[in-house]
Design an enzyme around this catalytic site. Structure first.
Site, mmCIF file in Angstrom:
data_model
loop_
_atom_site.group_PDB
_atom_site.id
_atom_site.type_symbol
_atom_site.label_atom_id
_atom_site.label_comp_id
_atom_site.label_asym_id
_atom_site.label_seq_id
_atom_site.Cartn_x
_atom_site.Cartn_y
_atom_site.Cartn_z
ATOM 1 C CG HIS A 62 -12.526 2.728 -3.253
ATOM 2 N ND1 HIS A 62 -11.789 2.952 -4.390
ATOM 3 C CD2 HIS A 62 -11.639 2.792 -2.224
ATOM 4 C CE1 HIS A 62 -10.519 3.163 -4.073
ATOM 5 N NE2 HIS A 62 -10.401 3.051 -2.765
ATOM 6 C CG ASP B 180 -14.009 3.558 -6.849
ATOM 7 O OD1 ASP B 180 -14.211 4.448 -5.999
ATOM 8 O OD2 ASP B 180 -12.981 2.868 -6.879
ATOM 9 C CB SER C 222 -7.088 2.530 -2.977
ATOM 10 O OG SER C 222 -7.539 3.849 -2.843
ATOM 11 C CE1 TYR D 110 -4.021 2.006 0.158
ATOM 12 C CE2 TYR D 110 -2.761 3.325 1.703
ATOM 13 C CZ TYR D 110 -3.850 3.178 0.879
ATOM 14 O OH TYR D 110 -4.768 4.191 0.757
#
Length: 718
Positions: A678, A643, A559, A479
């Protein structure tokens, strides 16, 4: 082709030792994506944007493109021979009862529960001597399970509740108010609520936040002035009073309000980005309370965790990158009057309250350590956790004598424990009955050096007995942003991956919060490349130490992690066999023009800031770094058509660039989930289908014609 015999799979849980043979590739007929002559000029530099038209999520052209891309993608996925086997195994392993931590409201104890394969968790309740009953069942909200419960808040006495729902995965919410005893709706539904909870003031009404509905598409149009409202029960939403955020002086992108447990104060947080907030308060015991400033700059992340009368307790990273707890009186609440109560340590603090105590969770190399303090700042005890991993949920109401916490790690499904706040003793309250044996798996934490010599931790999990021969299918997940920490937690989908001999590796990249604010800052703006370098170095570590090799390595992230995958695969396409970017931020030159994207500028900067920032961002923006003549890894881009956090145009444009410029033989596909957002609230049925496709695509493009450990699937079929 990988010809893997049943006998071999019983012995080896990694990749087959045989040399791969040539096989006929699955033919993909990519749709033609038209190009337009759109050009933007940044500081004298022209940047073409040939797929700009895909940003219009309401156009018939975009809708047709989505259908054509999905037809091509599912035409490919349908031909993967073991895709249905993966779906069946995911479904079977998923099918066990899951229970959330109980919490008391009024005369009832409430808890979330899923009987196994329900699309959404159900809220149950019972009295101490009563029978269990359903309180809210989101599975009845829509036929296809795509309307989800996204928040539930009770009045202090538990007599009323308001719950938030999301339709199709959107961040826009509706609020429904009910009488908790009768479970009947008591007034009209509130609409157009976004990035908000519900905080009650007595039984009369509640505070919530939202934006004005934007002109144009509500899924992609920019929203940047958040407002805090007060809704009085029995009145129309059109009469709701703006408490904060309605003037140019009070304009912020994120505004939230919360009422103290004793109902005496309203605390208001206001931010222009995802890091740093101003802080205000109102004395609700006054008839016409004034707005009082606690903190008038956004140089820190600060919030009020509790109060005793006028004594306020705050958690802050102001002058304390790893956070601390301070105390101040409400009569003079500004920072010059703050006093340290629980000082900063070398480890990052997350704090909760319950039963009249503070519970401080510290991350020690991403592993939980929990301490209990009294309100004078005295250490009561360290909570001896059930193992090495992640603990959560240490908190409750002030009068609670016991509460529940959870414990998990990468190979241990989450269990619940009932904790006695006075004695520190706890007992296991609930353990999942899952068809998975944690003792068959192991996790180890390693440290490796990134490009600039920075030491980065990584946890690697796999089935015991896996041979380090460079041929193990491996997912490297990351991430690296927004101060978010990746701590060990169990995942059903990862369990299925590891059953097949797969290795699952998670590095704690810079940009995250594992080592406090400095670690976060080291992966932002003009230092964002550090994050990609950390991820690349993790891949190289796994290859150098024979966990895997290029041919068996997949990289995955969602993301901001989708950006990570997009940047890594465009910078080092030679490093991995498969790339799996999910709901990624791919067009870094325009991300800030959609929905609340401008709030991410603390981490990214924007292309409009200055020429240096523009050139830096352009240098790694995935959409702008797909090069013609380059052989890219097999890529499955995933996104949702609803999203409105990271709009799907990011993924659309990236996929179009890959399909146009891919010079290799590997497929570059995009899977677009319809009526999904999302990720939060996605129905279980859709999640299972998604991961069957993702893992099927991954194994197939690592060369497998049948799963590495087909024996596992045969065992459960039998």
């Amino acid at each position: 082709m990988k010809n893997i015999s049943l006998l071999a799979t019983l012995v080896l849980f990694a990749a087959c030792q045989e040399e791969p043979q040539k096989r006929e590739p699955i033919t993909v007929n990519y749709p033609t994506t038209k190009k337009v002559d759109t050009v933007d000029n940044y500081f004298g530099t022209d940047v073409p944007d040939p797929f700009r038209w895909l940003e219009d999520d309401r156009s018939e052209e975009t809708e047709a493109w989505v259908k054509e891309q999905n037809a091509a993608t599912f035409g490919y996925l349908d031909k993967i021979p073991f895709r249905e086997d993966l779906k069946n195994r995911l479904e079977k392993l998923w099918n066990y009862e899951k229970v959330g931590s109980p919490f008391k409201e009024g005369n009832y104890t409430y808890y979330y529960k899923n009987n196994g394969l329900q699309n959404q968790y159900v809220v149950y309740r019972k009295k101490s001597d009563g029978e269990e009953e359903v309180f809210l069942d989101p599975n009845t909200f829509s036929e296809d399970g795509t309307t989800s419960l996204m928040g539930l808040s009770f009045t202090k006495d538990g007599s009323k509740a308001a719950y938030l729902i999301s339709e199709g995965g959107s961040d826009w919410r509706k609020a429904i108010v009910i009488d908790a005893e009768s479970m009947e709706i008591v007034e009209d539904t509130l609409v157009d609520i976004k990035f908000s909870g519900v905080s009650w003031k007595g039984n009369d009404g509640f505070f919530y936040s939202s934006y004005d509905k934007p002109e144009g598409s509500e899924l992609s149009a920019k929203t940047d002035q958040h407002k805090l409202y007060y809704h009085k029960l029995g009145t129309p939403q059109s009469e709701d009073k703006i408490i904060f955020g309605g003037t140019p002086e009070e304009k912020h992108r994120y505004v939230g309000g919360s009422v103290s447990e004793d109902q005496n104060y309203l605390f208001i947080s206001a931010s222009i980005s995802t890091s740093g907030n101003k802080l205000f308060m109102m004395d609700l015991t006054q008839d016409n309370p004034e707005l009082v400033t606690i903190l008038d700059d956004t140089h820190s992340d600060t919030y009020v965790i509790d109060n005793e009368g006028s004594k306020l307790y705050l958690v802050t990273d102001r002058d304390a990158p790893n956070k601390k707890i301070v105390v101040v009186d409400a009569s003079n609440p500004t920072p010059d009057h703050w006093e340290d109560l629980i000082p900063e340590t070398e480890n990052v603090l997350t704090a909760g309250t319950g039963g009249g105590y503070f519970f401080t969770e510290y991350m020690v190399d991403a592993i939980s350590k929990v301490l209990q303090y009294d309100y004078e700042g005295n250490l009561v005890r360290e909570v001896e956790l059930p193992g090495v991993g992640s603990a959560g949920g240490f908190g409750g109401k002030k009068e609670d004598k016991e509460f529940y916490f959870s414990f998990t790690n990468y190979n241990t499904p989450s269990s619940l424990y009932k904790y006695d706040v006075e004695t520190g003793e706890y007992e296991q309250y609930w353990k999942p009955q899952i068809d998975f044996n944690p003792n068959d798996y192991e996790s180890k934490q390693v440290f490796y050096n990134s490009k600039d010599g920075t030491k980065v931790p990584m946890i690697i999990t796999y089935k015991k007995g896996v041979e380090l021969n460079g041929k193990n299918p491996t997912i490297l997940y990351g991430y690296g942003g927004f101060n978010i920490s990746l701590t060990p937690s169990f995942s059903i989908v990862n369990a299925v991956w590891m059953e097949q001999g797969g290795v699952y590796a998670v590095p704690n990249l810079r940009g995250g919060g594992e080592y406090g604010k400095e670690w976060h800052i080291a992966g932002t703006k003009l230092q964002k490349q550090n994050v990609f370098d950390d991820f690349i170095a993790a891949a190289e570590y796994l290859i150098d130490n024979k966990y895997t090799s290029k041919e068996y390595l997949a990289i995955r992230g969602g993301s901001n992690g989708g950006l990570l995958v997009g940047a890594t695969m465009t910078q080092r396409p030679d490093l991995m066999q498969v790339a799996l970017p999910a709901v990624g931020v791919m067009d870094m030159l325009r991300y800030h023009t959609f929905t609340a994207g401008a709030g991410w500028a603390y981490d990214y900067g924007t292309s409009e800031d200055n020429e240096e920032m523009f050139k830096y961002i352009q240098g790694y923006s995935p959409v702008h770094n797909v090069k013609a003549g380059t052989a890219y890894p097999a890529t499955l881009v995933t996104t949702g058509d609803h999203d409105d956090r990271v709009v799907p145009a990011h993924s659309f444009k990236f996929a179009a660039e890959l399909q146009e410029k891919q010079a290799g033989d590997q497929p570059t596909l995009i899977r677009i989930e319809t009526n999904a957002g999302h990720g939060a609230g996605t129905p279980v049925s859709k999640t299972i289908e998604q991961y069957a496709d993702i893992f099927g695509f991954t194994f197939y493009n690592m060369g497998y014609d049948e799963l590495p450990n087909q024996a596992v699937l045969k065992e459960f079929k039998d």
